[in-house]
Design a protein around this motif. Sequence first.
Motif, PDB file in Angstrom:
ATOM      1  N   ALA A 115      23.595  23.139  59.972  1.00 29.06           N
ATOM      2  CA  ALA A 115      23.673  24.584  60.257  1.00 29.06           C
ATOM      3  C   ALA A 115      24.865  25.218  59.551  1.00 29.06           C
ATOM      4  O   ALA A 115      25.491  26.144  60.059  1.00 29.06           O
ATOM      5  N   SER A 116      25.176  24.722  58.354  1.00 24.98           N
ATOM      6  CA  SER A 116      26.309  25.278  57.612  1.00 24.98           C
ATOM      7  C   SER A 116      26.011  25.322  56.112  1.00 24.98           C
ATOM      8  O   SER A 116      25.897  24.273  55.467  1.00 24.98           O
ATOM      9  N   SER A 117      25.899  26.535  55.565  1.00 23.57           N
ATOM     10  CA  SER A 117      25.685  26.657  54.111  1.00 23.57           C
ATOM     11  C   SER A 117      26.878  26.100  53.367  1.00 23.57           C
ATOM     12  O   SER A 117      26.746  25.534  52.284  1.00 23.57           O
ATOM     13  N   GLY A 118      28.071  26.299  53.946  1.00 24.40           N
ATOM     14  CA  GLY A 118      29.303  25.829  53.310  1.00 24.40           C
ATOM     15  C   GLY A 118      29.306  24.317  53.174  1.00 24.40           C
ATOM     16  O   GLY A 118      29.577  23.775  52.104  1.00 24.40           O
ATOM     17  N   ASN A 137      25.476  35.148  50.453  1.00 23.90           N
ATOM     18  CA  ASN A 137      24.034  35.434  50.500  1.00 23.90           C
ATOM     19  C   ASN A 137      23.377  34.735  51.687  1.00 23.90           C
ATOM     20  O   ASN A 137      23.205  33.523  51.679  1.00 23.90           O
ATOM     21  N   MET A 138      23.064  35.501  52.715  1.00 23.58           N
ATOM     22  CA  MET A 138      22.554  34.900  53.951  1.00 23.58           C
ATOM     23  C   MET A 138      21.297  35.646  54.378  1.00 23.58           C
ATOM     24  O   MET A 138      21.325  36.431  55.337  1.00 23.58           O
ATOM     25  N   ASP A 139      20.203  35.409  53.694  1.00 24.07           N
ATOM     26  CA  ASP A 139      18.959  36.108  54.045  1.00 24.07           C
ATOM     27  C   ASP A 139      18.469  35.717  55.435  1.00 24.07           C
ATOM     28  O   ASP A 139      18.006  36.553  56.201  1.00 24.07           O
ATOM     29  N   GLY A 177      29.326  39.208  55.300  1.00 25.87           N
ATOM     30  CA  GLY A 177      30.586  38.825  55.952  1.00 25.87           C
ATOM     31  C   GLY A 177      30.480  37.561  56.776  1.00 25.87           C
ATOM     32  O   GLY A 177      31.485  37.018  57.230  1.00 25.87           O
ATOM     33  N   THR A 178      29.252  37.063  56.965  1.00 29.35           N
ATOM     34  CA  THR A 178      29.084  35.846  57.768  1.00 29.35           C
ATOM     35  C   THR A 178      29.544  34.630  56.967  1.00 29.35           C
ATOM     36  O   THR A 178      29.086  34.430  55.848  1.00 29.35           O
ATOM     37  N   ALA A 179      30.438  33.852  57.562  1.00 27.52           N
ATOM     38  CA  ALA A 179      30.888  32.638  56.887  1.00 27.52           C
ATOM     39  C   ALA A 179      29.794  31.589  57.007  1.00 27.52           C
ATOM     40  O   ALA A 179      29.027  31.601  57.973  1.00 27.52           O
ATOM     41  N   GLY A 180      29.715  30.686  56.023  1.00 28.29           N
ATOM     42  CA  GLY A 180      28.668  29.672  56.034  1.00 28.29           C
ATOM     43  C   GLY A 180      28.953  28.523  56.967  1.00 28.29           C
ATOM     44  O   GLY A 180      28.969  27.368  56.556  1.00 28.29           O
ATOM     45  N   VAL A 181      29.239  28.831  58.216  1.00 29.19           N
ATOM     46  CA  VAL A 181      29.478  27.791  59.227  1.00 29.19           C
ATOM     47  C   VAL A 181      28.581  28.077  60.438  1.00 29.19           C
ATOM     48  O   VAL A 181      28.100  29.194  60.592  1.00 29.19           O
ATOM     49  N   PRO A 182      28.386  27.071  61.313  1.00 27.79           N
ATOM     50  CA  PRO A 182      27.429  27.274  62.395  1.00 27.79           C
ATOM     51  C   PRO A 182      27.760  28.454  63.310  1.00 27.79           C
ATOM     52  O   PRO A 182      28.916  28.663  63.682  1.00 27.79           O
ATOM     53  N   GLY A 183      26.748  29.232  63.609  1.00 29.08           N
ATOM     54  CA  GLY A 183      26.857  30.237  64.664  1.00 29.08           C
ATOM     55  C   GLY A 183      27.569  31.534  64.337  1.00 29.08           C
ATOM     56  O   GLY A 183      27.634  32.433  65.170  1.00 29.08           O
ATOM     57  N   VAL A 184      28.104  31.682  63.129  1.00 34.67           N
ATOM     58  CA  VAL A 184      28.874  32.893  62.840  1.00 34.67           C
ATOM     59  C   VAL A 184      27.968  34.128  62.725  1.00 34.67           C
ATOM     60  O   VAL A 184      28.386  35.254  63.003  1.00 34.67           O
ATOM     61  N   GLY A 185      26.705  33.889  62.360  1.00 43.36           N
ATOM     62  CA  GLY A 185      25.764  34.999  62.247  1.00 43.36           C
ATOM     63  C   GLY A 185      25.664  35.795  63.541  1.00 43.36           C
ATOM     64  O   GLY A 185      25.607  37.029  63.529  1.00 43.36           O
ATOM     65  N   THR A 186      25.704  35.112  64.669  1.00 41.54           N
ATOM     66  CA  THR A 186      25.608  35.817  65.953  1.00 41.54           C
ATOM     67  C   THR A 186      26.910  36.569  66.256  1.00 41.54           C
ATOM     68  O   THR A 186      26.888  37.601  66.916  1.00 41.54           O
ATOM     69  N   LEU A 214      17.656  28.242  65.779  1.00 40.22           N
ATOM     70  CA  LEU A 214      17.451  29.304  64.784  1.00 40.22           C
ATOM     71  C   LEU A 214      18.540  29.255  63.719  1.00 40.22           C
ATOM     72  O   LEU A 214      18.291  29.519  62.543  1.00 40.22           O
ATOM     73  N   ASP A 215      19.752  28.901  64.132  1.00 42.23           N
ATOM     74  CA  ASP A 215      20.867  28.790  63.195  1.00 42.23           C
ATOM     75  C   ASP A 215      20.542  27.729  62.141  1.00 42.23           C
ATOM     76  O   ASP A 215      20.729  27.923  60.935  1.00 42.23           O
ATOM     77  N   MET A 216      20.003  26.609  62.621  1.00 41.26           N
ATOM     78  CA  MET A 216      19.650  25.519  61.712  1.00 41.26           C
ATOM     79  C   MET A 216      18.580  25.991  60.718  1.00 41.26           C
ATOM     80  O   MET A 216      18.693  25.766  59.503  1.00 41.26           O
ATOM     81  N   VAL A 271      17.073  28.513  55.137  1.00 38.88           N
ATOM     82  CA  VAL A 271      16.586  29.653  54.345  1.00 38.88           C
ATOM     83  C   VAL A 271      17.723  30.228  53.491  1.00 38.88           C
ATOM     84  O   VAL A 271      17.528  30.562  52.320  1.00 38.88           O
ATOM     85  N   ASN A 272      18.912  30.312  54.076  1.00 33.63           N
ATOM     86  CA  ASN A 272      20.061  30.848  53.322  1.00 33.63           C
ATOM     87  C   ASN A 272      20.278  30.097  52.013  1.00 33.63           C
ATOM     88  O   ASN A 272      20.439  30.706  50.954  1.00 33.63           O
ATOM     89  N   ILE A 273      20.258  28.778  52.086  1.00 34.14           N
ATOM     90  CA  ILE A 273      20.545  28.028  50.848  1.00 34.14           C
ATOM     91  C   ILE A 273      19.339  28.052  49.887  1.00 34.14           C
ATOM     92  O   ILE A 273      19.509  27.956  48.679  1.00 34.14           O
TER      93      ILE A 273
END
Length: 425
Positions: free
Chosen positions: A279-282, A314-316, A355-364, A391-393, A398-400
Motif C-alpha cells: 500500500a505504498s507507491s514510494g 500521480n495518484m489516480d 499532495g498525497t505522499a506515497g505511503v499507506p493511508g495518506v490519501g484519507t 482500498l488503499d492497497m 492503480v497509482n503505480i
Amino acid sequence: MSAAETDAGLGDTSALTRKILIGLVGGMALGVALNLFAADSSVGTFLVEGVFYVVGQIFLASLKLIVVPLVLVSLACGTAALEDVAKLGRIGGKTLGLYLLTTALAISLALIAAIIVGPGEGFDLASQSTGFAANAAPGLAQTLIEIFPDNPFRAMAEGRMLQVIVFAVLLGVAMTLAGEPGRDLLRVFESANAVIMKLVFVLMQIAPYGIFCLIAKVFAEQGPDVFEQLLKYFLTVLGVLIIHATVTYPTLLVLFARVAPMPFFRKLRAPMSVAFSTASSGATLPVTLRTVEERLGVEPSIGSFTVPLGATINMDGTAIMQGVATVFIAQAYGVEIGPSGYLTVVLTATLASIGTAGVPGVGTVMLAMVLRQMDLPIEGIGLILGVDRLLDMTRTAVNITGDAAVSCVVARSEGKLDLETFRAR
Ligand code: ASP
C-alpha cells in the motif's frame, strides 16, 4: 533476453513473478482462514503479530532502503543523459500534463459512478458524530516552498521525495554543463546506478515471502463485518479503480503510445503485487522503475524522471477514492453538492492527490482538504476508515499503473520506447 533475466542463480524474472503471485494468493487464503478459524488463538496471534509482522516489516524496510539512493542516482544520470535543458522542460511538461489529465479523468469517473450508485444514501448522519478528528492539511504556500530543498542531506534522510527529485535534476543538469569533471562524476553515478539496480533485483528475491506475510496479516485482521454498511461505497471505489485501470490506461497506450496493452499488464503484475501488499507507491518505486526500464523498454533518461515523479505526485487511484468518498460523505450527511461543487471536487481532489505522499493511508488524510473546501464534515472520514486498508492497497496498485502507462506514452513520443523489449515475453 534482458540482463535481469540472466542473473545466474537468482532465478529468472517470470519465475519471480510467478512466486510473487503465489505469495499474494497464498497470503490471502491463509489470512482468511486464520480470520475464520483461529482469530483469537495463540497460534493465530503468534503468526499474525509475530512472524507475518516481522517478515513483512523487513520486506518493507528492504524496499525503502533503496528508494532514496535509487532516485538520486538514476535521476541524476537520466537528466545528464538528456544533455539539453530544453529537452528536460519538454519532457517535464508532457509528463506533468499527462499526470494531471489522467488524474482529472479518474476523479470525473469516480464522481459519475458515485452519483449513479449513491453509496451514502440511506445514512442519516446530519446530527451524529463519528468521533474522528482530522489533522490540519498543510497550506498551499508551504507545500510549494517545501518542494525546494535547503539541505540535500536532510531531504534524503527524511525521505522528502520531491526535494530529492529537484536536487537530482539540478545535479544532472550541472553534470552536463560542467564538461570534463561532469563527465567523470557521471561515470561514477552510472556505475552506482548499475549496482543499485542490481541491488533491487537481489532484494526482490524476498518479495514473494514479504508479500505473503503482509497480505496474510491484513486478511487475518480484516473480518467481513467491516463491510456490512460500507459495501456500496467499497464496491463503487473498487469498480471505478478497475475501470480506470482496464479502460483509461489501455486507451492511453493504444492511442498515444500505439502499443498493445497486454504486454504492459503482463509485465506490471510484479510491481502491482508489491504495490497491493505494501500500500505504498514510494516503497514500490524500485520495482516499478526496474520494470518500466528493463521490461517495458522505457529508456532510463525518461523512466528515471517520470517514475519517481509519478510515485510522488500521480495518484489516480487515490483521487478516485477521494471523489467517491466526498460524494458518499455528502450523501450520508444529507448535503447537496451541485454542478459547480463537483467541479470544485475535481480541482481540489486533483491537488489533494498530488499532495498525497506515497505511503499507506495518506490519501484519507488528504481527503480532509477536499472536505474542508466543500464545507463537508471532516469527521465523515471516520465512516470510511473501516474499509480503507483494502482500498488503499488496490488504489496504490492503480497509482503505480498510471505512472508506468504515462512513462510509456512519454517515452514513445520521444522515440525512447524500445518496442522489442516492450513486446518481449
Ligand atoms: N497508499 C497510497 C500510495 O502510496 C496513497 C494513498 O492513497 O493513501 O500510493
